[in-house]
Write an enzyme that holds these catalytic residues in place. Structure first.
Site, PDB file in Angstrom:
ATOM      1  N   ASP A  74       0.722  -1.225  -0.078  1.00 52.75           N
ATOM      2  CA  ASP A  74      -0.046  -0.022  -0.093  1.00 52.75           C
ATOM      3  C   ASP A  74       0.914   1.161   0.019  1.00 52.75           C
ATOM      4  OD1 ASP A  74      -2.429  -1.203  -0.051  1.00 52.75           O
ATOM      5  OD2 ASP A  74      -2.365  -1.670   2.037  1.00 52.75           O
ATOM      6  N   ASP A  90       2.017  -2.276   4.505  1.00 47.64           N
ATOM      7  CA  ASP A  90       0.642  -2.860   3.960  1.00 47.64           C
ATOM      8  C   ASP A  90      -0.069  -2.610   4.940  1.00 47.64           C
ATOM      9  OD1 ASP A  90       0.089  -3.732   1.508  1.00 47.64           O
ATOM     10  OD2 ASP A  90      -0.227  -5.751   1.749  1.00 47.64           O
ATOM     11  N   LYS A  92      -3.580  -4.005   6.747  1.00 49.38           N
ATOM     12  CA  LYS A  92      -4.601  -5.221   6.952  1.00 49.38           C
ATOM     13  C   LYS A  92      -5.757  -4.957   7.854  1.00 49.38           C
ATOM     14  CE  LYS A  92      -2.274  -7.416   3.644  1.00 49.38           C
ATOM     15  NZ  LYS A  92      -3.159  -7.655   2.406  1.00 49.38           N
TER      16      LYS A  92
END
Length: 249
Positions: A74, A90, A92
């Site tokens: 990301d 990232d 999540k």
């Protein structure tokens, strides 16, 4: 830079409010959120975004966000596009699955093991070999039953039933929370550990935490793809496979 330490310092300073009502339009209409996990994941990513940028700005990093969907990660923190010590971040999210006794468990999917980890460039912002660190910022929440079926005016936002509550978060290196099983039976995604407390994720208590990142990488790079028979399905058979390879040399 100790990204994990920086994350907790910044998020505690910002102290974000996780009571997310919905989408606000220019004419002050609020379209309430449902419990769609993809929509909620986007909301959490927007909450994490300024935290990542503040950490990057403090240490002189550029931040790159891929324009393509389903690209890893990301956020890429880097000194320059040619930097070979990039940092992957990232986001999540997952919700608690409650048992009849009131206890809960939670598990994440941590991205594909069959794309960029194997060929280095598929569905990834920059070559996989250019990343030195891989971090997960994770959010765990409880889903609420909602009855939001119409549009609210901004001044009536307190009448909206918020779709999530009891949000907890953590930041940890990906390999330390990874398990040796897939995220689900019919995907090619790495599964996280299954935990009943946020501390397991915060402390990185996965099996690879002690085995090391190199073992994590080798295990998942060689893990059989969906519908393949493969050499192994767990750590015990993985080490037997490794032993056999060593004997054949």
């Amino acid at each position: 830079m100790d990204f994990i330490k920086e994350f907790y310092e910044v998020i505690m300073k910002i102290n974000p409010n996780f009571d997310i009502a919905g989408f606000l339009t220019k004419d002050d209409n609020v379209y309430p959120l449902g419990t769609d996990t993809k929509v909620l994941s986007t909301a959490f990513e927007l909450i994490a975004r300024p935290i990542v940028y503040e950490i990057a700005d403090k240490h002189g990093y550029q931040v790159y966000e891929p324009s393509q969907q389903n690209y890893y990660p990301d956020f890429t923190l880097m000194k320059s596009p040619g930097d070979t010590e990039k940092i992957a971040v990232d986001i999540k999210t997952t919700y608690r699955e409650f048992k009849t006794d009131g206890t809960w468990r939670a598990k994440f999917t941590l991205g594909s093991y069959a794309s960029f980890m194997r060929n280095g460039t598929k569905n990834i912002a920059f070559p996989y070999s250019h990343y030195k660190k891989h971090y997960i910022i994770g959010f765990i929440y409880t889903r609420e039953e909602i009855d939001n079926f119409h549009v609210f005016k901004l001044e009536d936002r307190n009448k909206i039933t918020y779709p999530i509550k009891d949000v907890e978060y953590f930041c940890q290196e990906k390999y330390k929370i990874a398990d040796y099983t897939t995220g689900s039976g019919n995907t090619e995604n790495i599964g996280s550990i299954t935990a009943s407390t946020i501390d397991d994720f915060k402390n990185g208590t996965g099996p690879f935490a002690e085995l090391g990142e190199e073992v994590f990488h080798d295990y998942w790079v060689n893990f059989p793809r969906y519908r393949e028979e493969g050499h192994y399905r767990n750590l015990k058979s993985y080490f037997k496979w490794i032993e056999h390879l060593d004997e054949s040399l």
